[in-house]
Design a protein around this motif. Structure first.
Motif, PDB file in Angstrom:
ATOM      1  N   ALA A   1      -3.237   5.957 110.659  1.00 41.54           N
ATOM      2  CA  ALA A   1      -2.007   6.893 109.904  1.00 41.54           C
ATOM      3  C   ALA A   1      -1.979   6.999 108.954  1.00 41.54           C
ATOM      4  O   ALA A   1      -2.344   6.354 107.420  1.00 41.54           O
ATOM      5  CB  ALA A   1      -0.526   6.450 110.444  1.00 41.54           C
ATOM      6  N   ALA A   2      -1.420   8.556 108.693  1.00 45.38           N
ATOM      7  CA  ALA A   2      -1.412   9.203 107.202  1.00 45.38           C
ATOM      8  C   ALA A   2      -0.180   8.222 106.670  1.00 45.38           C
ATOM      9  O   ALA A   2       0.543   8.527 107.050  1.00 45.38           O
ATOM     10  CB  ALA A   2      -1.505  10.374 107.347  1.00 45.38           C
ATOM     11  N   VAL A   3      -0.545   8.050 105.188  1.00 43.54           N
ATOM     12  CA  VAL A   3       0.795   7.200 104.528  1.00 43.54           C
ATOM     13  C   VAL A   3       0.946   8.062 103.108  1.00 43.54           C
ATOM     14  O   VAL A   3      -0.473   9.020 102.543  1.00 43.54           O
ATOM     15  CB  VAL A   3       0.286   6.127 104.016  1.00 43.54           C
ATOM     16  CG1 VAL A   3       0.795   5.211 105.814  1.00 43.54           C
ATOM     17  CG2 VAL A   3      -1.011   5.707 103.830  1.00 43.54           C
ATOM     18  N   THR A   4       2.113   7.988 102.384  1.00 40.91           N
ATOM     19  CA  THR A   4       1.666   8.237 101.015  1.00 40.91           C
ATOM     20  C   THR A   4       1.974   6.610 100.149  1.00 40.91           C
ATOM     21  O   THR A   4       3.064   6.443 100.681  1.00 40.91           O
ATOM     22  CB  THR A   4       3.399   8.846 100.929  1.00 40.91           C
ATOM     23  OG1 THR A   4       2.897  10.498 101.187  1.00 40.91           O
ATOM     24  CG2 THR A   4       3.486   9.133  98.831  1.00 40.91           C
ATOM     25  N   ILE A   5       1.188   6.715  99.155  1.00 44.16           N
ATOM     26  CA  ILE A   5       1.539   5.613  98.977  1.00 44.16           C
ATOM     27  C   ILE A   5       1.503   5.366  97.770  1.00 44.16           C
ATOM     28  O   ILE A   5       1.668   6.331  96.733  1.00 44.16           O
ATOM     29  CB  ILE A   5      -0.796   4.928  98.649  1.00 44.16           C
ATOM     30  CG1 ILE A   5      -1.174   5.041  99.801  1.00 44.16           C
ATOM     31  CG2 ILE A   5      -0.817   3.662  98.259  1.00 44.16           C
ATOM     32  CD1 ILE A   5      -3.030   4.413  99.867  1.00 44.16           C
ATOM     33  N   GLU A   6       2.895   4.241  97.915  1.00 39.22           N
ATOM     34  CA  GLU A   6       3.758   4.224  95.937  1.00 39.22           C
ATOM     35  C   GLU A   6       3.888   2.612  95.849  1.00 39.22           C
ATOM     36  O   GLU A   6       3.467   1.673  96.406  1.00 39.22           O
ATOM     37  CB  GLU A   6       5.614   4.702  96.797  1.00 39.22           C
ATOM     38  CG  GLU A   6       6.162   3.969  97.932  1.00 39.22           C
ATOM     39  CD  GLU A   6       6.724   4.719  97.885  1.00 39.22           C
ATOM     40  OE1 GLU A   6       7.119   6.283  98.224  1.00 39.22           O
ATOM     41  OE2 GLU A   6       8.041   3.973  98.671  1.00 39.22           O
ATOM     42  N   ASP A   7       3.431   3.047  94.540  1.00 39.12           N
ATOM     43  CA  ASP A   7       3.765   1.789  93.428  1.00 39.12           C
ATOM     44  C   ASP A   7       5.468   1.219  93.928  1.00 39.12           C
ATOM     45  O   ASP A   7       6.000   1.310  94.751  1.00 39.12           O
ATOM     46  CB  ASP A   7       3.610   2.119  91.685  1.00 39.12           C
ATOM     47  CG  ASP A   7       5.234   2.477  91.522  1.00 39.12           C
ATOM     48  OD1 ASP A   7       6.306   2.440  91.662  1.00 39.12           O
ATOM     49  OD2 ASP A   7       4.871   2.941  90.500  1.00 39.12           O
ATOM     50  N   ASP A   8       5.220  -0.134  93.262  1.00 39.83           N
ATOM     51  CA  ASP A   8       6.716  -1.009  93.550  1.00 39.83           C
ATOM     52  C   ASP A   8       8.002  -0.279  93.667  1.00 39.83           C
ATOM     53  O   ASP A   8       9.360  -0.176  93.713  1.00 39.83           O
ATOM     54  CB  ASP A   8       6.781  -2.617  92.919  1.00 39.83           C
ATOM     55  CG  ASP A   8       6.162  -1.870  91.195  1.00 39.83           C
ATOM     56  OD1 ASP A   8       5.638  -1.143  90.690  1.00 39.83           O
ATOM     57  OD2 ASP A   8       7.541  -2.842  90.328  1.00 39.83           O
ATOM     58  N   ARG A   9       7.761   0.438  92.459  1.00 40.96           N
ATOM     59  CA  ARG A   9       9.162   1.157  92.196  1.00 40.96           C
ATOM     60  C   ARG A   9       9.335   2.803  92.448  1.00 40.96           C
ATOM     61  O   ARG A   9      10.002   3.533  92.323  1.00 40.96           O
ATOM     62  CB  ARG A   9       9.266   1.979  90.529  1.00 40.96           C
ATOM     63  CG  ARG A   9       9.697  -0.068  89.939  1.00 40.96           C
ATOM     64  CD  ARG A   9       9.427   0.438  87.971  1.00 40.96           C
ATOM     65  NE  ARG A   9       8.353   0.672  87.589  1.00 40.96           N
ATOM     66  CZ  ARG A   9       8.672   0.884  86.397  1.00 40.96           C
ATOM     67  NH1 ARG A   9       9.209   0.192  85.643  1.00 40.96           N
ATOM     68  NH2 ARG A   9       7.680   0.837  85.616  1.00 40.96           N
ATOM     69  N   GLY A  10       8.503   3.073  93.554  1.00 39.60           N
ATOM     70  CA  GLY A  10       8.712   4.311  94.296  1.00 39.60           C
ATOM     71  C   GLY A  10       7.926   5.332  93.502  1.00 39.60           C
ATOM     72  O   GLY A  10       7.598   6.724  93.990  1.00 39.60           O
ATOM     73  N   LYS A  11       6.973   4.718  92.872  1.00 44.83           N
ATOM     74  CA  LYS A  11       6.606   6.221  92.129  1.00 44.83           C
ATOM     75  C   LYS A  11       4.858   6.692  92.647  1.00 44.83           C
ATOM     76  O   LYS A  11       4.495   5.500  93.278  1.00 44.83           O
ATOM     77  CB  LYS A  11       5.631   6.131  90.846  1.00 44.83           C
ATOM     78  CG  LYS A  11       5.594   7.171  89.791  1.00 44.83           C
ATOM     79  CD  LYS A  11       5.701   7.074  88.792  1.00 44.83           C
ATOM     80  CE  LYS A  11       4.867   7.865  86.986  1.00 44.83           C
ATOM     81  NZ  LYS A  11       3.651   8.499  87.897  1.00 44.83           N
TER      82      LYS A  11
END
Ligand code: SAH
Length: 401
Positions: free
Chosen positions: A47-57
């Motif tokens: 599945a395609a995803v948006t990868i974000e850091d622990d703060r949602g960036k």
């Protein structure tokens, strides 16, 4: 990235785990994911995803596979160009542009996975025949798009998927060989440095030909003039037949596969060196002992085995195998002989290969000179943040008493 690719579900990393990605690497390991926030089981493989850091960036977009230790791969850092079909098309274009600039003839690795920004995809080009390998679920989801893009870009006659690599099992993918276009011939025709070679297409090793050694075989001439050459793990004769053409007096090629040695003979014929090339179907370790018993000697020996360290946990055993192999080879070298020792094991550091060659030489009371150290060919570019893409070591040495 300014705005996330809104259509993709987020994949949240744990604190401090975004560092490697920010430095340029593309992999996310399963233990780096904040699974409370974004449980892995919620995702379909690929599945395609948006990868974000622990703060949602947002770091970028890519794909996920809950079954794999490499749980996600970051493919795009740009909000304007998220992971997907048009990005694949664009990256294929960029990859091809490099090869077209470098090669006069259409025989090369056209796409080398992460290094070309296309994780999970390898494409080898044999003129109008394309051999494609997909190794991740994320890329498998775009299989049809890959085919379409390749058709648009290269107008191939034949496209074959060699999706039979064992690493597909790590992604929970089936292994298969499939024709996506045209009728594949039994035999591939390859041109390398002006010579013609035949190799098996559907039953060959990997994609059928080892383009990664092409640059390293280019200057064989300076090493093999009038030499007696032993080519161990010869496959279809990439090194050995080329050595004969470049002036070797005699070449003995050894491979345990009868198909491979039959092709060595055929390739020797094609290149008009059949009377100087001999090919034997034997286990290389056995052959080395046998040749020792017969007191045979060689001026140049090429040792180009398959990866003897496939996984990290095989490291100690693998190093031993490289040691045994290279020591046996050194014993067969004539005075001032040349040993061309290769390793395609990503887990074996270059310095360790040099170290073990030196240990074996010392054990035999010989000295080594390193004459040249080489890498994989230019159509397998190295990703500077991903040591995993830098795997081939080729050490040219002189062994003397
Ligand atoms: N040198 C080749 C590539 C080698 S690929 C080239 O440049 O094209 C590895 C080859 O080693 C395969 O052809 C495989 O059949 C052979 N092989 C693997 N294990 C072997 C063994 N123990 N003894 C002899 N050959 C072996």
């Amino acid at each position: 990235m300014n705005s996330p690719a809104l259509q993709f579900a987020p994949l949240r990393l744990r604190k401090h785990e975004a560092r490697r990605l920010r430095q340029g690497h593309a992999w996310v390991f399963s233990n780096e994911i904040d699974t409370r926030c974004t449980p892995l089981q919620a995702f379909e493989p690929g599945a395609a995803v948006t990868i974000e850091d622990d703060r949602g960036k947002v770091l970028g977009t890519g794909y996920v596979n809950p079954h794999s230790l490499i749980a996600a791969r970051l493919v795009s850092r740009s909000a304007q160009h998220p992971w997907g079909r048009s990005l694949i098309r664009h990256r294929l274009n960029v990859a091809l542009a490099l090869r077209e600039r470098l090669f006069a003839e259409p025989f090369y690795r056209c796409v080398y996975a992460e290094s070309d920004g296309l994780p999970g995809l390898v494409v080898d080009r044999f003129d109008d025949i394309l051999v494609v390998q997909i190794t991740t679920a994320g890329m498998e989801c775009f299989k049809e798009d890959v085919v379409e893009a390749l058709q648009g870009l290269l107008r191939p006659r034949v496209i074959v998927f060699r999706n039979d690599s064992p690493i597909r099992m790590l992604e929970g993918l089936e292994r298969y060989v499939e024709t996506a276009q045209g009728t594949p011939p039994e035999t591939l025709e390859v041109r390398e440095h002006g010579l013609n070679f035949h190799a098996p297409l559907l039953s060959g090793q990997k994609t059928g030909w080892f383009f990664d050694q092409a640059d390293n075989r280019r200057d064989l001439e300076r090493w093999v003039k009038d030499a007696r050459v032993l080519d161990l793990f010869s496959y279809v004769g990439g090194w050995g037949v080329q050595a004969a053409v470049r002036g070797a007096a005699h070449v003995l090629s050894i491979d345990e596969s009868a198909t491979a040695t039959a092709y060595v003979r055929e390739n020797a014929e094609i290149n008009a060196v059949a009377e100087r090339v001999e090919a034997k179907t034997l286990n290389a370790f056995e052959a080395l002992k046998q040749l020792r018993d017969e007191q045979q000697q060689f001026d140049v020996i090429v040792v180009d085995p398959p990866a003897l360290i496939k996984r990290k946990k095989d490291y100690a055993k693998g190093v031993q195998a490289y040691e045994r192999l290279n020591e046996l080879a050194m014993k067969l070298l004539a005075r001032d002989g040349i040993l061309i020792s290769c390793s395609c094991s990503q887990h074996l550091p270059r310095a360790e290969l040099v170290g073990l060659l030196n240990r074996r030489a010392r054990h035999l009371d010989r000295s080594l000179q390193i004459l040249s150290q080489r890498f994989q060919s230019v159509d397998h570019p190295i990703h500077p943040a991903m040591p995993e893409t830098d795997y081939l070591k080729v050490i040219f040495t002189r062994v003397f008493r």
